[in-house]
Write a protein that holds these residues in place. Structure first.
Motif, PDB file in Angstrom:
ATOM      1  N   ALA A 187     -70.372  70.645  41.167  1.00 50.52           N
ATOM      2  CA  ALA A 187     -69.060  71.444  40.968  1.00 50.52           C
ATOM      3  C   ALA A 187     -68.501  71.856  42.954  1.00 50.52           C
ATOM      4  O   ALA A 187     -67.519  71.649  42.378  1.00 50.52           O
ATOM      5  N   GLU A 188     -70.188  72.787  43.152  1.00 54.99           N
ATOM      6  CA  GLU A 188     -69.683  72.601  45.117  1.00 54.99           C
ATOM      7  C   GLU A 188     -69.039  71.017  45.761  1.00 54.99           C
ATOM      8  O   GLU A 188     -68.527  71.667  46.661  1.00 54.99           O
ATOM      9  N   TYR A 189     -69.625  69.913  45.589  1.00 58.55           N
ATOM     10  CA  TYR A 189     -69.222  69.122  45.697  1.00 58.55           C
ATOM     11  C   TYR A 189     -68.047  68.331  45.481  1.00 58.55           C
ATOM     12  O   TYR A 189     -66.845  68.380  46.672  1.00 58.55           O
ATOM     13  N   ARG A 190     -67.633  68.849  44.105  1.00 51.80           N
ATOM     14  CA  ARG A 190     -65.766  68.393  43.500  1.00 51.80           C
ATOM     15  C   ARG A 190     -64.813  69.514  44.451  1.00 51.80           C
ATOM     16  O   ARG A 190     -63.805  69.095  44.587  1.00 51.80           O
ATOM     17  N   ALA A 191     -65.306  70.875  44.700  1.00 54.56           N
ATOM     18  CA  ALA A 191     -64.927  71.849  45.769  1.00 54.56           C
ATOM     19  C   ALA A 191     -64.402  71.235  47.408  1.00 54.56           C
ATOM     20  O   ALA A 191     -63.434  71.553  47.655  1.00 54.56           O
ATOM     21  N   CYS A 192     -65.369  70.365  46.973  1.00 50.12           N
ATOM     22  CA  CYS A 192     -65.234  70.532  48.590  1.00 50.12           C
ATOM     23  C   CYS A 192     -63.908  69.180  48.761  1.00 50.12           C
ATOM     24  O   CYS A 192     -62.922  69.071  49.920  1.00 50.12           O
TER      25      CYS A 192
END
Length: 254
Positions: A12-17
């Protein structure tokens, strides 16, 4: 405002990037999560700035080499949510990135930025203490230049020497007495060979691009000519003065 700086870890954090890149720059230059995760697992860094659980900024960089073979950290991308650009999140991210690079026993970090953007110049040169002696023409296009009125993507490459900078900043008195090389847009390029010189940029280049594209184009080519001539003459950019929007350059020979 409490900001937590830590490595990006979850899907989810990489997608947020990815989503933050789209918000800041649009869809054209998004670095996908599969590349971000691979770099993170192989000596590089994806470092996030979190406000609670929300990603509001990140930096992305990787191991690289200089032209003479020295290992360095190449910082490719830094993004901050547009609503928080005055919260010093970018500076916090860069300083945390510095600690990561030092822990790898590296002394040099490099990245590029548009030298006509005063906000970025102030952070990179004045706050962080980088230097620049490399001007790169049209790094990301368009090709040919000026397609559909899009300006060439010229960049300064900055060097952040994390232990000891090879060039010191001059005193305030030296800067005040130094010549301003380009007081007007039509000033012909002529290097004076003084120990310290200044090179001006617009106060708000982004606004010029939006409201006066012809002047923005003139500034791009004007500054390119001056910066390339100064670097060829052995000058190095060591500071930026935000109040008057000029770079401070010192002669490497001096």
């Amino acid at each position: 405002m409490q900001i937590d700086i830590r490595p990006v870890t979850t899907y989810a954090e990489y997608r947020a990037c990815e989503q933050l890149q789209q918000l800041v720059w649009g869809d054209e230059f998004v670095v996908p999560l599969n590349l971000l995760t691979t770099v993170q697992r192989n000596g590089g860094l994806v470092l996030g700035a979190f406000k609670g659980d929300e990603l509001v900024g990140f930096v992305f960089g990787f191991l690289a080499r200089t032209a003479d073979g020295r290992l360095k950290h190449a910082s490719h991308m830094a993004a901050v949510h547009p609503d928080l650009r005055d919260a010093r999140i970018g500076e916090q991210l860069k300083r945390a990135q510095r600690e990561f690079v030092l822990a790898q026993d590296l002394e040099l970090m490099t990245w590029t930025f548009d030298p006509l953007l005063a906000r970025n110049a102030h952070l990179n040169l004045h706050k962080l203490g980088t230097i620049s002696r490399t001007y790169l023409r049209n790094v990301y296009g368009p090709e040919p230049e000026l397609v559909d009125g899009i300006l060439p993507s010229d960049r300064f490459q900055v060097e952040w020497w994390l232990v000891h900078s090879p060039f010191a900043r001059p005193s305030a008195d030296q800067v005040a007495r130094s010549p301003l090389l380009n007081p007007t847009l039509d000033t012909p390029v002529q290097i004076t060979h003084e120990p310290v010189v200044r090179l001006a940029i617009p106060a708000d280049f982004a606004a010029l691009q939006q409201h006066d594209p012809a002047i923005a184009q003139a500034w791009r080519y004007h500054f390119r000519a001056w910066a390339e001539a100064a670097f060829a003459a052995g000058y190095v950019v060591v500071d930026f003065v935000r109040a008057e929007n000029y770079y401070v350059l010192v002669s490497a020979d001096a």
